[in-house]
Enzyme design. Structure first.
Site, PDB file in Angstrom:
ATOM      1  N   CYS A  89      -3.245   9.062   0.932  1.00 31.51           N
ATOM      2  CA  CYS A  89      -2.222   8.568   1.848  1.00 31.51           C
ATOM      3  C   CYS A  89      -2.629   7.310   2.611  1.00 31.51           C
ATOM      4  CB  CYS A  89      -1.821   9.663   2.839  1.00 31.51           C
ATOM      5  SG  CYS A  89      -0.925  11.033   2.062  1.00 31.51           S
TER       6      CYS A  89
ATOM      7  N   HIS B 112       1.982   5.292   7.868  1.00 31.12           N
ATOM      8  CA  HIS B 112       2.188   6.080   6.652  1.00 31.12           C
ATOM      9  C   HIS B 112       3.163   7.200   6.960  1.00 31.12           C
ATOM     10  CE1 HIS B 112       1.726   8.816   3.386  1.00 31.12           C
ATOM     11  NE2 HIS B 112       1.082   9.706   4.135  1.00 31.12           N
TER      12      HIS B 112
ATOM     13  N   ASN C 138       7.346  12.174   1.799  1.00 30.27           N
ATOM     14  CA  ASN C 138       6.008  11.572   1.733  1.00 30.27           C
ATOM     15  C   ASN C 138       5.759  11.101   0.301  1.00 30.27           C
ATOM     16  OD1 ASN C 138       3.287  10.943   1.680  1.00 30.27           O
ATOM     17  ND2 ASN C 138       2.612  12.813   2.692  1.00 30.27           N
TER      18      ASN C 138
END
Length: 355
Positions: free
Chosen positions: A114, A282, A312
């Site tokens: 990530c 993020h 995500n």
């Protein structure tokens, strides 16, 4: 600090199928309210079977190239951030190179999950500053649906090909992983980067960190060479191909380490958080983004979130958000923009850029 590289164009693509929270509730014990309350997510996109990470990467690359006004054959270096490659090996970069019809230019993959886009920006910046690349293609691309434990019938329901009720036993199995499967989407974002002669534009600095002592708080407990064989039927039956996440540990680290990295990168560049025009975190979970925003004391107009619409997408979240902000006029020349993320490993960090 003098800027040495900048972004010249961006673009993104998603999986072909938009999947709502109601669609997810058909295959596991969840609801729109449950998902929104915990993550802020309303929908995400999944690829059709047969679409690979490299395909999404190429789609995003073509859009970024068009946006930059650069022909594919002008690219002299490819960097891809992904944790979901087409194959265990090789990486995605060489597949992108081949699918774009390019010559034997270098193609590099990185695995920072990530935080992959933030780490990759530093890699790309270093290559450009060192004179190793003049027109670099940097892509964050992920297909998370390969992690999901659904049966063929379950996938037919999620993808809208069937209205059949799945067996209760299967729904119970899927529900063991509901806190994970509802979070993720499939997408890719790309940027074209190159050198700049303007000291007032481009990447200004980075603050990157890693800490491996809590690796089991977020990892996949299978498909690795800590095991012999690296994947087995037993692992599959136990669902060990699905990521394991200690949500409390991840949340605590994210809302602590991400604000620290933002302050650090701003201090390195001789500026402050108050000077930021926009923070692009993020997109792991809206609650994390809200916690980071609160810690940094930033108003809503200075923080961009789109996890509600995409879920995500790991290494793709930041370039997707950046492209949306650019196209919507949220980022203009001269604006100070900060990217920040934390991911498995743990890896975290921030990058500062003057548009």
């Amino acid at each position: 600090m003098q800027a040495y590289s900048r972004i010249y164009g961006s673009g993104f693509v998603t999986g072909e199928r938009k999947v709502s929270n109601a669609d997810m509730a058909k295959v596991c014990d969840t609801s729109d309210e449950w998902i929104r309350e915990r993550s802020g997510i309303q929908e995400r996109f999944f690829v059709n079977e047969g679409t690979a990470t490299s395909d999404l990467a190429v789609g995003a690359a073509k859009k970024a190239l068009d946006d930059a006004g650069v022909k594919a054959e002008e690219i002299d270096y490819i960097v891809v951030a992904t944790m979901t490659p087409d194959y265990y090996f090789p990486g995605v970069g060489s597949l992108v190179q081949a699918k774009l019809g390019l010559t034997s230019i270098p193609a590099l993959d990185i695995r920072q999950q990530c935080s992959g886009f933030v780490y990759g920006l530093q890699v790309a910046d270093a290559l450009i500053r060192a004179g190793q690349a003049k027109k670099l293609l940097f892509i964050g691309a992920e297909i998370h649906t390969g992690f999901m434990p659904f049966s063929k019938q379950g996938w037919d329901v999620v993808m809208g090909r069937s209205d059949a009720e799945i067996p209760q036993s299967e729904k119970e199995w899927n529900s063991k992983f509901r806190h994970l499967v509802v979070l993720f989407g499939d997408a890719a974002g790309a940027v074209v980067m190159g050198p700049t002669d303007d000291p007032k534009r481009g990447l200004l600095g980075f603050a990157l960190h890693s800490e491996g002592k809590n690796v089991e708080a977020l990892y996949v407990p299978s498909a690795g060479f800590a095991y012999r064989p690296y994947f087995s039927d037993e692992h599959f039956k136990e669902g060990r191909g699905v990521p394991v996440m200690d949500g409390r540990t991840v949340f605590k680290m994210a809302v602590t380490k991400m604000p620290e990295a933002v302050h650090e990168v701003c201090a390195k560049a001789g500026t402050t958080v108050d000077d930021l025009h926009l923070l692009i975190p993020h997109q792991a979970n809206l609650r994390i983004s809200e916690g980071v925003q609160k810690a940094l004391k930033l108003p809503d107009e200075k923080v961009y979130n789109n996890i509600q619409r995409f879920g995500n997408t790991t290494a793709a979240t930041i370039p997707i958000a950046y492209d949306e902000c650019k196209k919507a006029g949220r980022i203009k020349q001269g604006d100070l923009v900060c990217f920040v993320g934390l991911g498995a490993g743990f890896h975290w960090g921030a990058a500062l850029m003057r548009e």
